[in-house]
Write an enzyme that holds these catalytic residues in place. Structure first.
Site, PDB file in Angstrom:
ATOM      1  N   ARG A  31      64.527 -81.127 -35.668  1.00  0.00           N
ATOM      2  CA  ARG A  31      65.194 -81.197 -36.970  1.00  0.00           C
ATOM      3  C   ARG A  31      64.579 -80.206 -37.946  1.00  0.00           C
ATOM      4  O   ARG A  31      63.364 -80.130 -38.081  1.00  0.00           O
ATOM      5  CB  ARG A  31      65.092 -82.606 -37.558  1.00  0.00           C
ATOM      6  CG  ARG A  31      65.683 -82.688 -38.965  1.00  0.00           C
ATOM      7  CD  ARG A  31      65.682 -84.098 -39.496  1.00  0.00           C
ATOM      8  NE  ARG A  31      64.364 -84.641 -39.728  1.00  0.00           N
ATOM      9  CZ  ARG A  31      63.595 -84.359 -40.788  1.00  0.00           C
ATOM     10  NH1 ARG A  31      63.992 -83.490 -41.688  1.00  0.00           N
ATOM     11  NH2 ARG A  31      62.420 -84.942 -40.928  1.00  0.00           N
ATOM     12  N   GLY A  36      69.877-102.411 -42.333  1.00  0.00           N
ATOM     13  CA  GLY A  36      69.094-101.308 -42.881  1.00  0.00           C
ATOM     14  C   GLY A  36      69.600-100.941 -44.264  1.00  0.00           C
ATOM     15  O   GLY A  36      70.812-100.871 -44.503  1.00  0.00           O
ATOM     16  N   ARG A  41      59.297 -76.773 -37.639  1.00  0.00           N
ATOM     17  CA  ARG A  41      58.235 -77.766 -37.469  1.00  0.00           C
ATOM     18  C   ARG A  41      57.689 -77.832 -36.053  1.00  0.00           C
ATOM     19  O   ARG A  41      56.486 -77.963 -35.857  1.00  0.00           O
ATOM     20  CB  ARG A  41      58.761 -79.146 -37.893  1.00  0.00           C
ATOM     21  CG  ARG A  41      59.018 -79.251 -39.371  1.00  0.00           C
ATOM     22  CD  ARG A  41      59.586 -80.601 -39.740  1.00  0.00           C
ATOM     23  NE  ARG A  41      59.768 -80.705 -41.178  1.00  0.00           N
ATOM     24  CZ  ARG A  41      60.289 -81.753 -41.782  1.00  0.00           C
ATOM     25  NH1 ARG A  41      60.692 -82.793 -41.053  1.00  0.00           N
ATOM     26  NH2 ARG A  41      60.423 -81.795 -43.088  1.00  0.00           N
ATOM     27  N   SER A  71      54.368 -83.108 -48.045  1.00  0.00           N
ATOM     28  CA  SER A  71      55.675 -82.471 -47.950  1.00  0.00           C
ATOM     29  C   SER A  71      55.612 -81.073 -47.345  1.00  0.00           C
ATOM     30  O   SER A  71      54.721 -80.274 -47.658  1.00  0.00           O
ATOM     31  CB  SER A  71      56.305 -82.367 -49.341  1.00  0.00           C
ATOM     32  OG  SER A  71      57.448 -81.545 -49.297  1.00  0.00           O
ATOM     33  N   LEU A 106      68.731 -94.784 -47.087  1.00  0.00           N
ATOM     34  CA  LEU A 106      69.818 -93.982 -47.630  1.00  0.00           C
ATOM     35  C   LEU A 106      71.112 -94.154 -46.841  1.00  0.00           C
ATOM     36  O   LEU A 106      72.194 -94.254 -47.422  1.00  0.00           O
ATOM     37  CB  LEU A 106      69.408 -92.509 -47.655  1.00  0.00           C
ATOM     38  CG  LEU A 106      68.564 -92.111 -48.865  1.00  0.00           C
ATOM     39  CD1 LEU A 106      68.047 -90.690 -48.730  1.00  0.00           C
ATOM     40  CD2 LEU A 106      69.373 -92.254 -50.148  1.00  0.00           C
ATOM     41  N   GLY A 147      72.017 -96.766 -44.836  1.00  0.00           N
ATOM     42  CA  GLY A 147      72.512 -98.135 -44.935  1.00  0.00           C
ATOM     43  C   GLY A 147      73.030 -98.484 -46.318  1.00  0.00           C
ATOM     44  O   GLY A 147      74.121 -99.058 -46.457  1.00  0.00           O
ATOM     45  N   LEU A 149      67.254 -86.325 -45.086  1.00  0.00           N
ATOM     46  CA  LEU A 149      67.895 -86.972 -46.224  1.00  0.00           C
ATOM     47  C   LEU A 149      69.380 -86.631 -46.256  1.00  0.00           C
ATOM     48  O   LEU A 149      70.223 -87.472 -46.583  1.00  0.00           O
ATOM     49  CB  LEU A 149      67.232 -86.534 -47.534  1.00  0.00           C
ATOM     50  CG  LEU A 149      65.795 -87.008 -47.767  1.00  0.00           C
ATOM     51  CD1 LEU A 149      65.248 -86.426 -49.064  1.00  0.00           C
ATOM     52  CD2 LEU A 149      65.718 -88.524 -47.798  1.00  0.00           C
TER      53      LEU A 149
END
Length: 637
Positions: A435, A40, A330, A284, A43, A45, A441
């Site tokens: 989350r 992977g 969310r 977003s 970000l 990996g 990120l």
């Protein structure tokens, strides 16, 4: 069986420093003797591979895309969290830790979450040093905005392309090590099996997708940073190539899977518009800072949104959750949207969407200010829908997005297989049952830049005297034979249905019965139906082409894994008789539709062990001990 997370001793705020102070080190001269495979190049990996290579280890980096930069991290738009308190609005490491624990509905480890918040401070400095163009205020200071589930501004952003900009920084770091000869990249390669020797991860079997060749690769440790499995639903915000195969093949070799039914549905996606659609587009969450979400008060209202007067609009998030309003977390926002859509108040051609309205923000701030913050997102919306969202509301809908579940890992981010590490969305570790926005990120970068570079050497220090292994070892031969056997079986099936057919069928089944809400009845039905679908797949699949370059053959392996994973998701959801975060069991809710958690019986992380084909998985439990925070009813009202 209870499993040990190996959490360091000491006060919560001291645990990570205590770990680093006592972790084992490896002499620079010895690092060049050790090989690490990183699967992977997102970000997690890329940052892990680059950092380990800079320390002096030999790294092999694998991805199935045609470039490491094509990893799916580029799709994360809205921002990355850090407890810098630049707005002087009361933020702190502890506040961010608490928001994340609460956001995950008290189903994550205190120690891991505190470390996430603690390391967030260093990440922003790292990214700025790499040249990530974060938004800045007029005076030159880095700017922040809010995301769902918090009441402070801690989200750093680069317009609506934060993931892409962070990814360019990580990619630069990776390519620097490629140029230095410390990283060898294998693009267009897919991991098809994990190789164990003496119970430890010692390599992988990979397929070269440009030639069809099967390859063996050996190492002293293996890192999986392959993202999440939201594509199990077929229609999701993920790219078509995203899959679960690397972590699932590791699971079948002995790595436990945790929290697999905790699937986040993002509330701010473009709705499905047709039956032939293959993915959904993410807008977003940052748009919810200025956009107001509403539906018509009257069910079945056929008017276009701009024709519906203010007094006939239901700003349902502001009504139900006045403290957080449109920035409610969310899971809550997505369920509230589904409830309104199911009640007949949906808008759009398929009546499957709600309105995200910027008219008030444009009146108060001016179009220029909104364009400065979200211009690329508005252009994207116009390009896809042919609608100017400055003049009429965006239409949005919940869609499968992030998987909080993944491979179980301990505090070292090591799985139940020694030498096998899982980073980023491939593991379960930080987010609990839901989350918070802009923590994805963050986790990927923190895992790769700041955690794995300590914990992997701590493990490897014990491997310096291990027997040298080559790809001629019988374990590599057996693993390769198993891979070839599966590929040949797919090619020899004489059915008439494509892999896509089975994927779509599975996705709809899971969305209906193990999606935004679940019941005992729906989950039991789903398990039976998935088993039947798997039998059909094993006989009715049709693969065109041969063992060479063949995207249909690639899909078959991934869909086969999705079918098995989908069944485990239903087992996990069925076993957890409570509602928590993104796991909403309809039997466990308050009279006004809020989740009812059961801390007495379910305050643990579920860790599932593969027991074989057509055999029930075995549940292991990691108890969650809360020493710092108090278990409370999660409320955003």
């Amino acid at each position: 069986m209870m499993i040990d997370a190996k959490i360091p001793a000491g006060d919560l705020a001291d645990k990570w420093n205590n770990y680093k102070d006592s972790s084992k080190l490896i002499n620079p001269a010895n690092r060049k003797k050790l090989d690490i495979i990183v699967v992977g190049t997102g970000l997690a990996g890329s940052s892990c591979a680059a950092t380990l290579a800079e320390q002096g280890y030999n790294v092999k980096s694998f991805c199935f895309q045609d470039s490491a930069r094509r990893a799916h991290s580029v799709a994360a738009q809205g921002g990355v969290n850090a407890a810098k308190n630049y707005k002087n609005d009361g933020d702190s490491v502890y506040r961010m830790f608490y928001d994340t624990i609460k956001g995950g509905d008290f189903r994550s480890r205190e120690a891991n979450v505190y470390r996430l918040a603690e390391c967030s401070l260093a990440l922003i400095d790292q990214a700025v040093a790499q040249g990530v163009p974060f938004a800045r205020e007029y005076g030159g200071y880095l700017n922040n905005r809010s995301f769902g589930g918090v009441q402070v501004s801690r989200t750093f952003y680069a317009r609506g392309q934060t993931g892409q900009q962070l990814m360019i920084g990580a990619y630069q770091a990776l390519m620097r090590q490629v140029s230095a000869g410390k990283v060898k990249t294998y693009t267009r390669h897919e991991m098809l099996d994990l190789v164990l020797i003496d119970g430890k991860a010692r390599g992988i079997i990979a397929r070269n997708l440009e030639t069809g060749e099967i390859e063996r690769h050996v190492a002293n440790a293996v890192v999986l940073a392959t993202g999440g499995y939201g594509k199990v639903y077929y229609l999701s915000t993920l790219a078509m190539g995203c899959n679960s195969s690397a972590i699932w093949r590791a699971h079948k070799k002995g790595a436990f899977m945790s929290g697999v039914s905790w699937i986040q549905f993002h509330p701010t996606c473009l709705p499905q518009i047709g039956e032939t659609q293959s993915k959904l587009t993410l807008m977003s969450e940052s748009l919810r800072n200025d956009g107001r979400i509403w539906v018509p008060k009257k069910a079945g209202d056929e008017r276009v949104p701009n024709d519906i007067p203010e007094e006939e609009r239901d700003y349902y998030l502001e009504r139900r959750y006045p403290t957080f309003g449109n920035l409610s977390p969310r899971d809550i926002s997505s369920r509230a949207a589904k409830e309104r859509i199911d009640a007949g108040c949906g808008v759009g051609p398929m009546k499957n969407a709600v309105c995200l309205d910027f008219s008030k923000a444009i009146r108060e701030q001016g179009r220029d200010k909104i364009e400065e913050k979200y211009g690329n997102l508005f252009r994207m919306y116009d390009k896809i829908n042919g609608v100017d969202a400055y003049k009429e509301p965006m239409l949005i809908s919940p869609a499968a997005h992030f998987t909080m579940g993944g491979l179980w890992v301990d505090y070292d981010l090591m799985t139940t297989i020694p030498g096998l590490f899982a980073l980023g969305e491939a593991n379960f570790s930080d987010h609990g049952a839901n989350r918070l926005g802009a923590n994805s990120l963050l986790q990927s970068c923190v895992d790769g830049y700041f955690i794995a570079p300590y914990t992997i050497p701590n493990y490897l220090s014990g491997e310096l005297k291990a027997e040298k292994v080559t790809t001629d070892h019988p374990a590599f031969i057996d693993a390769e034979n198993n891979v070839r056997e599966q590929l040949n079986r797919f090619l020899n099936l004489k059915g008439h249905l494509s892999a896509d057919h089975f994927h779509k069928t599975l996705g709809k089944l899971l969305y209906d019965k193990c999606g935004l809400s679940r019941t005992r009845k729906s989950l039991e039905e789903a398990i039976v139906e998935i088993r039947s679908l798997k039998k059909s797949f094993d006989h009715e699949l049709k693969i065109t082409g041969d063992e060479g370059v063949n995207s249909e053959l690639e899909k078959a392996g991934r869909v086969s894994d999705f079918l098995e994973l989908g069944e485990l998701m239903c087992h996990d959801a069925l076993q957890r008789e409570e509602s928590c975060g993104a796991h909403f069991r309809e039997e466990y809710q308050t009279p006004d539709g809020e989740a009812v958690r059961n801390d007495k019986d379910f305050c643990y992380v579920s860790a599932w062990e593969w027991k074989g084909e057509a055999v029930e998985p075995e549940l292991h439990k990691e108890p969650l001990v809360f020493e710092t925070v108090k278990l409370t009813v999660r409320s955003y009202k």
